[in-house]
Design a protein around this motif. Structure first.
Motif, PDB file in Angstrom:
ATOM      1  N   TYR A 186       0.831  -1.204   0.000  1.00 11.08           N
ATOM      2  CA  TYR A 186       0.000   0.000   0.000  1.00 11.08           C
ATOM      3  C   TYR A 186       0.867   1.256   0.000  1.00 11.08           C
ATOM      4  CZ  TYR A 186      -4.244  -2.699   1.170  1.00 11.08           C
ATOM      5  OH  TYR A 186      -5.308  -3.567   1.153  1.00 11.08           O
ATOM      6  N   GLY A 216       2.140   1.402  -3.414  1.00  6.60           N
ATOM      7  CA  GLY A 216       1.005   1.462  -4.335  1.00  6.60           C
ATOM      8  C   GLY A 216       0.965   0.381  -5.393  1.00  6.60           C
ATOM      9  N   ASN A 254      -4.470  -0.572  -3.164  1.00 12.12           N
ATOM     10  CA  ASN A 254      -4.762   0.499  -2.215  1.00 12.12           C
ATOM     11  C   ASN A 254      -5.692  -0.037  -1.142  1.00 12.12           C
ATOM     12  OD1 ASN A 254      -7.486   0.604  -3.328  1.00 12.12           O
ATOM     13  ND2 ASN A 254      -6.572   1.680  -5.070  1.00 12.12           N
TER      14      ASN A 254
END
Length: 282
Positions: A73, A76, A88
């Motif tokens: 995350y 990304g 995400n």
């Protein structure tokens, strides 16, 4: 700051939270992403000077790791089945076990050349249908998810990987039918019981979407029962259902499928030796 100085800082910051092997994996992934350096480069060029803006960015990444945010995350992106996927907070981070499910589906497609239409239920990032389409280009692949935000991410991933997928926003639990019949239906639906939360790492619990993870203790097979009913209705003759399952509920899931009339049911272990996948024929 030189690269070797940042590495020392990075290790010292994270050493009380992560094992050394994981810290190293984080570090090499970050420098590959942000500095375009290979593992060999790190050792050969550890005296390179980092700009102030880059140091600031790397420190922000370190702080997020200290907050136990997943590296996928933070950056990304993640890799799945040899492909790159945006991820995400709206989608689960794809797991290696799911790659095994995709391989099983692709093996079946290769051995059954008449297969044309494939559906993925609960697609999230789109990793399953995109990987299938990328490796079986003659198939028509569709994917369903309840989350509009997840589908936005999946659409981007399909575009980035140059495949055409028919994405459909749909609540599978309230659906009485599907859009058409399919030769294969595949799904990795929510299957972690509330009672199993204690086994889940904090970085998953605090960051990944619970909508895509958890089911009640009282009805843990709720998605599987619904998917099985829709599969009976919409699989073609000799159509096949592939499922990723809760490792603790393998036999219960097999029994449920038997009771609904499925045949040739196979329960398969993942690379960690856990009951993880089921294949069943209509």
């Amino acid at each position: 700051m030189e690269l070797k100085e940042f590495r020392s800082f990075f290790n010292n910051q994270l050493k009380n939270l992560y094992p050394k092997t994981e810290i190293d994996a984080f570090f090499f992934r970050i420098v590959a992403e942000k500095l375009n350096l290979s593992v060999t480069d790190v050792f050969m060029k550890d005296s390179i000077k980092l700009s102030d803006s880059l140091v600031n960015e790397l420190q922000q990444i370190t702080n997020k790791l200290l907050q136990e945010q997943p590296i996928q995350y933070i950056l990304g992106t993640t890799e799945f089945y040899g492909l790159q996927f945006d991820v995400n907070e709206h989608v689960l981070i794809p797991r290696p076990e799911t790659e095994e499910l995709v391989s099983w589906v692709l093996d079946h497609i290769k051995n059954n050349l008449t297969i044309k239409n494939v559906l993925d239920i609960g697609t999230g990032s789109g990793c399953i249908p995109i990987s299938i389409k990328k490796n079986a280009s003659d198939t028509n692949v569709s994917a369903i998810d309840i989350s509009a935000k997840a589908l936005e991410t999946a659409i981007i991933n399909a575009k980035n990987n140059n495949v055409l997928i028919d994405f459909i926003e749909k609540d599978i639990l309230t659906s009485k039918s599907l859009h058409q019949d399919y030769d294969i239906i595949v799904s990795n639906p929510p299957y972690v019981r509330e009672l199993e939360k204690q086994e889940i790492k904090n970085n998953v619990l605090a960051n990944e979407p619970h909508l895509a993870l958890f089911v009640s203790n009282e009805n843990p097979l709720v998605f599987y029962k619904k998917i099985a009913d829709l599969a009976l209705q919409h699989l073609t003759n000799n159509g096949v259902l592939f499922l990723e399952i809760n490792q603790y509920l393998g036999q219960e899931t097999v029994n449920m499928l038997k009771n609904k009339g499925f045949k040739n049911i196979e329960l398969k272990k993942d690379l960690f030796g856990n009951n993880r996948m089921i294949k069943a024929s209509k």
